[in-house]
Design an enzyme around this catalytic site. Structure first.
Site, PDB file in Angstrom:
ATOM      1  N   HIS A  16       1.008  -0.910   0.002  1.00 30.83           N
ATOM      2  CA  HIS A  16       0.021  -0.020   0.041  1.00 30.83           C
ATOM      3  C   HIS A  16       0.913   1.108   0.040  1.00 30.83           C
ATOM      4  O   HIS A  16       1.440   1.481   0.957  1.00 30.83           O
ATOM      5  CB  HIS A  16      -0.911   0.131   1.216  1.00 30.83           C
ATOM      6  CG  HIS A  16      -1.887   1.218   1.495  1.00 30.83           C
ATOM      7  ND1 HIS A  16      -3.355   0.967   1.528  1.00 30.83           N
ATOM      8  CD2 HIS A  16      -1.737   2.521   1.072  1.00 30.83           C
ATOM      9  CE1 HIS A  16      -3.816   2.297   1.414  1.00 30.83           C
ATOM     10  NE2 HIS A  16      -2.984   3.025   1.017  1.00 30.83           N
ATOM     11  N   HIS A  18       1.780   5.475  -1.838  1.00 28.84           N
ATOM     12  CA  HIS A  18       1.093   6.474  -2.562  1.00 28.84           C
ATOM     13  C   HIS A  18       2.532   7.007  -2.957  1.00 28.84           C
ATOM     14  O   HIS A  18       3.544   7.469  -2.187  1.00 28.84           O
ATOM     15  CB  HIS A  18       0.551   7.503  -1.341  1.00 28.84           C
ATOM     16  CG  HIS A  18      -0.570   7.028  -0.941  1.00 28.84           C
ATOM     17  ND1 HIS A  18      -1.832   7.266  -1.558  1.00 28.84           N
ATOM     18  CD2 HIS A  18      -0.828   6.586   0.302  1.00 28.84           C
ATOM     19  CE1 HIS A  18      -2.779   6.753  -0.893  1.00 28.84           C
ATOM     20  NE2 HIS A  18      -2.349   6.099   0.303  1.00 28.84           N
ATOM     21  N   LYS A  99      -8.884  -0.329  -5.970  1.00 28.29           N
ATOM     22  CA  LYS A  99      -9.198   0.417  -4.681  1.00 28.29           C
ATOM     23  C   LYS A  99     -10.393   1.141  -4.400  1.00 28.29           C
ATOM     24  O   LYS A  99     -10.585   1.912  -5.169  1.00 28.29           O
ATOM     25  CB  LYS A  99      -7.781   1.287  -4.258  1.00 28.29           C
ATOM     26  CG  LYS A  99      -7.879   2.120  -3.052  1.00 28.29           C
ATOM     27  CD  LYS A  99      -7.594   1.411  -1.676  1.00 28.29           C
ATOM     28  CE  LYS A  99      -7.718   1.966  -0.608  1.00 28.29           C
ATOM     29  NZ  LYS A  99      -6.646   3.106  -0.285  1.00 28.29           N
ATOM     30  N   HIS A 138     -10.678   1.186   1.603  1.00 24.94           N
ATOM     31  CA  HIS A 138     -10.146   2.163   2.621  1.00 24.94           C
ATOM     32  C   HIS A 138     -11.449   2.143   3.725  1.00 24.94           C
ATOM     33  O   HIS A 138     -12.387   2.450   3.298  1.00 24.94           O
ATOM     34  CB  HIS A 138      -9.887   3.583   2.240  1.00 24.94           C
ATOM     35  CG  HIS A 138      -9.685   4.390   3.343  1.00 24.94           C
ATOM     36  ND1 HIS A 138      -8.377   5.136   3.463  1.00 24.94           N
ATOM     37  CD2 HIS A 138     -10.398   4.824   4.400  1.00 24.94           C
ATOM     38  CE1 HIS A 138      -8.375   5.989   4.490  1.00 24.94           C
ATOM     39  NE2 HIS A 138      -9.527   5.862   5.123  1.00 24.94           N
ATOM     40  N   HIS A 172      -4.810  -0.781   5.636  1.00 23.54           N
ATOM     41  CA  HIS A 172      -4.054  -0.029   6.719  1.00 23.54           C
ATOM     42  C   HIS A 172      -4.977  -0.038   8.088  1.00 23.54           C
ATOM     43  O   HIS A 172      -5.434   0.874   8.700  1.00 23.54           O
ATOM     44  CB  HIS A 172      -3.700   1.293   6.440  1.00 23.54           C
ATOM     45  CG  HIS A 172      -4.777   2.122   5.667  1.00 23.54           C
ATOM     46  ND1 HIS A 172      -6.094   2.333   6.206  1.00 23.54           N
ATOM     47  CD2 HIS A 172      -4.607   2.871   4.408  1.00 23.54           C
ATOM     48  CE1 HIS A 172      -6.738   2.787   5.257  1.00 23.54           C
ATOM     49  NE2 HIS A 172      -6.235   3.081   4.179  1.00 23.54           N
ATOM     50  N   ASP A 244       1.441   2.696   3.563  1.00 22.56           N
ATOM     51  CA  ASP A 244       0.532   3.674   3.366  1.00 22.56           C
ATOM     52  C   ASP A 244       1.438   4.931   3.423  1.00 22.56           C
ATOM     53  O   ASP A 244       0.934   5.990   4.011  1.00 22.56           O
ATOM     54  CB  ASP A 244      -0.584   3.650   4.350  1.00 22.56           C
ATOM     55  CG  ASP A 244      -1.568   4.592   4.169  1.00 22.56           C
ATOM     56  OD1 ASP A 244      -1.420   5.096   2.938  1.00 22.56           O
ATOM     57  OD2 ASP A 244      -2.544   5.092   4.883  1.00 22.56           O
TER      58      ASP A 244
HETATM   59 ZN   LIG Z   1      -3.422   4.734   1.784  1.00 25.92          ZN
END
Ligand SMILES: [Zn+2]
Length: 341
Positions: A16, A18, A99, A138, A172, A244
């Site tokens: 995960h 970004h 996602k 999420h 997460h 994350d």
């Molecule tokens: Zn994230």
């Protein structure tokens, strides 16, 4: 002469991540690509990555940014209920997962899902199950900030039982309720960050406010962290590491209206090694940072051997203008060597 303690990790994976885009991508991508063999890349750009053209173009930008590092960006699309089977078939080879964001819950998630009506989601989610495309979620409601994830568990359970052939990854996770859900449904899996294994809300807001530890989902109570540690340190086969890591420019964190996200990618393996050693669980680290993810996603990572040594590493004050977790503090492990295949 006593030699320095070493820990070797084979093909670490960050499930995960970004990487952002443009200047930020250029500033931070190498931090992941150097020490990780691959990562699941989040699609919440502006606009979100939701077409084949966009995902192919974003992957190209990532690959040209990381140059000759051996690193696989496992691409994702931003879930839309309107995805149909024909579209998913056409894009399947370009992506590893899709996602799902509840609308407006985190950075750039305004276009996400607002109701969780099973029938409304059925065409897209059934097609994903048939095509064996995992759904990453999420999982937070719009409720009180400390309760959002626990409240979302009933939605996870609803989706898991309505779509038993769909692999659902609870992203997460931060609560004991999510940990408990793992063993209730065969098709529920989870990623866990390093920061949620290390901090509670006390570290964020118990003293002076720590903007670089502020993220969504927010760090929770000590008993939640205990529940996360228990499954991570044991490398429970349904959990995997996902940082994350979510970079923001320094001015967006150290400001009125602090953006949510903790930047950990360049220090994640050092912190994980220190944490697993402290808990006498180093034997399980390989499964947590790579093996479980390979089994869950069915990916075969590029060869990359990362050797860490027990030597103090002082975390830099910033990486190209992005302040990492534990800036200027010391970690017990350093990266000694990275060998590509
Ligand atoms: Zn994230």
């Amino acid at each position: 002469m006593p030699s320095t303690k070493q820990v070797t990790l084979d093909a670490p994976l960050d499930m995960h991540l970004h990487l952002r885009d443009g200047e930020m991508l250029e500033n931070i991508a190498h931090g992941s690509a150097h020490t990780f063999s691959g990562a699941i890349i989040m699609p919440n750009l502006v606009p979100p990555v939701s077409s084949k053209e966009e995902v192919v173009a974003y992957k190209k930008r990532i690959i040209s940014t990381i140059g000759n590092e051996d690193f696989t960006p496992y691409m994702t699309l931003f879930f839309k209920p309107s995805y149909d089977k024909a579209f998913l078939e056409s894009v399947k080879n370009e992506i590893t997962a899709i996602k799902l964001y509840p609308a407006g819950i985190t950075t750039n998630s305004e276009g996400g899902v607002s109701g969780f009506d099973v029938e409304e989601l059925r065409p897209a989610l059934s097609a994903m199950a048939e095509l064996n495309i995992p759904l990453c979620v999420h999982g937070e409601t719009n409720g009180f900030v400390m309760d959002r994830e626990a409240e979302f568990v009933s939605i996870y359970e609803k989706l898991a039982s309505a779509f038993p052939d769909l692999k659902i990854i609870m992203e997460h996770i931060t609560t004991k309720e999510s940990v408990a859900a793992l063993d209730k449904f065969e098709n529920l899996y989870a990623t866990i960050t390093i920061h949620h294994l290390l901090i509670t809300l006390d570290d964020v807001a118990g003293g002076m406010l720590q903007p670089h530890l502020f993220c969504k989902p927010i760090a929770k109570r000590p008993e939640d962290r205990e529940a996360l540690l228990k499954v991570a340190l044991a490398a429970h086969p349904k959990v995997m590491f996902g940082s994350d890591s979510a970079p923001h420019p320094k001015h967006a964190k150290e400001s009125c209206g602090c953006a949510a996200g903790v930047f950990t990618a360049p220090i994640a393996l050092q912190l994980l090694t220190e944490l697993f050693e402290t808990h006498d669980a180093l034997d399980n680290l390989q499964a947590f940072v790579s093996g479980n993810a390979q089994n869950i996603y069915g990916v075969i990572p590029l060869v990359k051997i990362v050797t860490l040594e027990k030597k103090t590493f002082k975390v830099p004050s910033d990486y190209n203008g992005v302040v990492p977790m534990y800036a200027n503090e010391e970690i017990a492990y350093s990266i000694q060597e990275v060998k590509n295949g």
